[in-house]
Scaffold this active site. Structure first.
Site, PDB file in Angstrom:
ATOM      1  N   LEU A 143      64.958  31.687  17.061  1.00 55.07           N
ATOM      2  CA  LEU A 143      63.887  32.681  17.243  1.00 55.07           C
ATOM      3  C   LEU A 143      62.511  32.131  16.866  1.00 55.07           C
ATOM      4  CD1 LEU A 143      65.549  36.009  15.991  1.00 55.07           C
ATOM      5  CD2 LEU A 143      65.845  34.777  18.149  1.00 55.07           C
ATOM      6  N   LYS A 144      62.507  30.926  16.272  1.00 57.76           N
ATOM      7  CA  LYS A 144      61.253  30.247  15.880  1.00 57.76           C
ATOM      8  C   LYS A 144      60.359  31.210  15.083  1.00 57.76           C
ATOM      9  CE  LYS A 144      61.610  26.739  19.410  1.00 57.76           C
ATOM     10  NZ  LYS A 144      60.934  25.769  20.268  1.00 57.76           N
ATOM     11  N   HIS A 180      64.036  19.862  13.196  1.00 54.36           N
ATOM     12  CA  HIS A 180      63.610  20.358  14.516  1.00 54.36           C
ATOM     13  C   HIS A 180      62.297  19.680  14.900  1.00 54.36           C
ATOM     14  CE1 HIS A 180      62.179  23.026  17.683  1.00 54.36           C
ATOM     15  NE2 HIS A 180      63.444  23.385  17.839  1.00 54.36           N
ATOM     16  N   GLU A 229      66.785  17.271  22.016  1.00 55.86           N
ATOM     17  CA  GLU A 229      65.769  18.080  22.711  1.00 55.86           C
ATOM     18  C   GLU A 229      64.546  17.219  23.028  1.00 55.86           C
ATOM     19  OE1 GLU A 229      66.095  22.552  21.446  1.00 55.86           O
ATOM     20  OE2 GLU A 229      64.975  21.443  19.951  1.00 55.86           O
ATOM     21  N   GLY A 279      64.029  24.202  27.437  1.00 52.67           N
ATOM     22  CA  GLY A 279      63.920  24.850  28.746  1.00 52.67           C
ATOM     23  C   GLY A 279      65.208  25.466  29.271  1.00 52.67           C
ATOM     24  N   ALA A 296      65.459  28.783  22.991  1.00 50.40           N
ATOM     25  CA  ALA A 296      64.592  29.764  22.340  1.00 50.40           C
ATOM     26  C   ALA A 296      63.926  30.686  23.355  1.00 50.40           C
ATOM     27  CB  ALA A 296      63.546  29.045  21.484  1.00 50.40           C
TER      28      ALA A 296
END
Ligand code: G3P
Length: 222
Positions: free
Chosen positions: A10-11, A93, A141, A181, A202
């Protein structure tokens, strides 16, 4: 093979806080129950405890420090997230990079609490390095695709294939996620077919008016 993991970060999106975090968790739990696919959520620290206690889905922290509990200020310990009900944590991250020594400390702290360690990486070389630290997962990522709306599965499937090979050359027991993405069942299927154990994503879910619609699509080809 164990069930793939769909892990939704959810950042610090406004659309992923408070009541909205509960709404996304509600959708994730509903789709997980319907499909049998494991769907986890990585909310802000503030929402971690309520979500972990109200929902059956795995809840992850977005970052954890390797610090032991005690006289430290502002640190997020593995003990704290375990006490709050977390199943594990992201580490390193792209939006929260750490030194190699810090990553190792965080993995050690999570293991001591029997929590799941997900080290994020940006290419096959760093994925191999991450695998050497023996986390449960390495999540590859490409930073340039994060939040871009362009899926790594379609734009750069080679990096997924090479990263899976690089991780497994170091340690076959380390599982691989990919992200950036990811937005559809097709993206997830390509990632799984390339040898990953799931996806980290996300914006497609967090910013969706109806997260359940996207989540149902994400699991539709599994
Ligand atoms: O942690 C997941 C993330 O970095 C990917 O973001 O918005 O491209 O799915 P997004």
């Amino acid at each position: 093979m164990s069930s793939p993991l769909i892990l939704v970060n959810l950042k610090t999106y406004k659309e992923g806080m408070g009541a909205r975090a509960h709404a996304i968790a509600t959708a994730a739990q509903m789709v997980a129950q319907e499909s049998g696919v494991t769907i986890g959520i990585a909310p802000s620290y503030i929402d971690l405890h309520p979500l972990a206690h109200h929902f059956m889905i795995p809840v992850y922290a977005q970052h954890v420090d390797g610090t032991e509990p005690g006289a430290h200020t502002g640190q997020i310990t593995a003990h704290a997230i375990k006490t709050a009900g977390a199943s594990g944590s992201l580490i390193n991250h792209s939006e929260r990079r750490l030194s190699l020594a810090d990553i190792e400390d965080s993995v050690r702290a999570l293991k001591a609490q029997k929590l799941i360690a997900v080290i994020c990486s940006n290419n096959e070389r760093t994925s191999a390095g991450a695998a050497a630290l023996e986390p449960d997962y390495v999540a590859i990522e490409p930073p340039e695709l994060i939040g871009s709306g362009v899926s790594v599965s379609k734009a750069n499937p080679e990096i997924i294939r090479r990263s899976v090979a690089a991780v497994h050359a170091v340690n076959k027991n380390v599982k691989v996620l990919t992200g950036a993405g990811i937005q559809s069942g097709e993206c997830v299927k390509i990632a799984i077919d390339l040898g990953t154990d799931g996806v980290l994503l996300a914006s497609s879910v967090v910013k969706a008016p109806e997260p359940a619609v996207i989540l149902r699509d994400l699991v539709s080809k599994l």
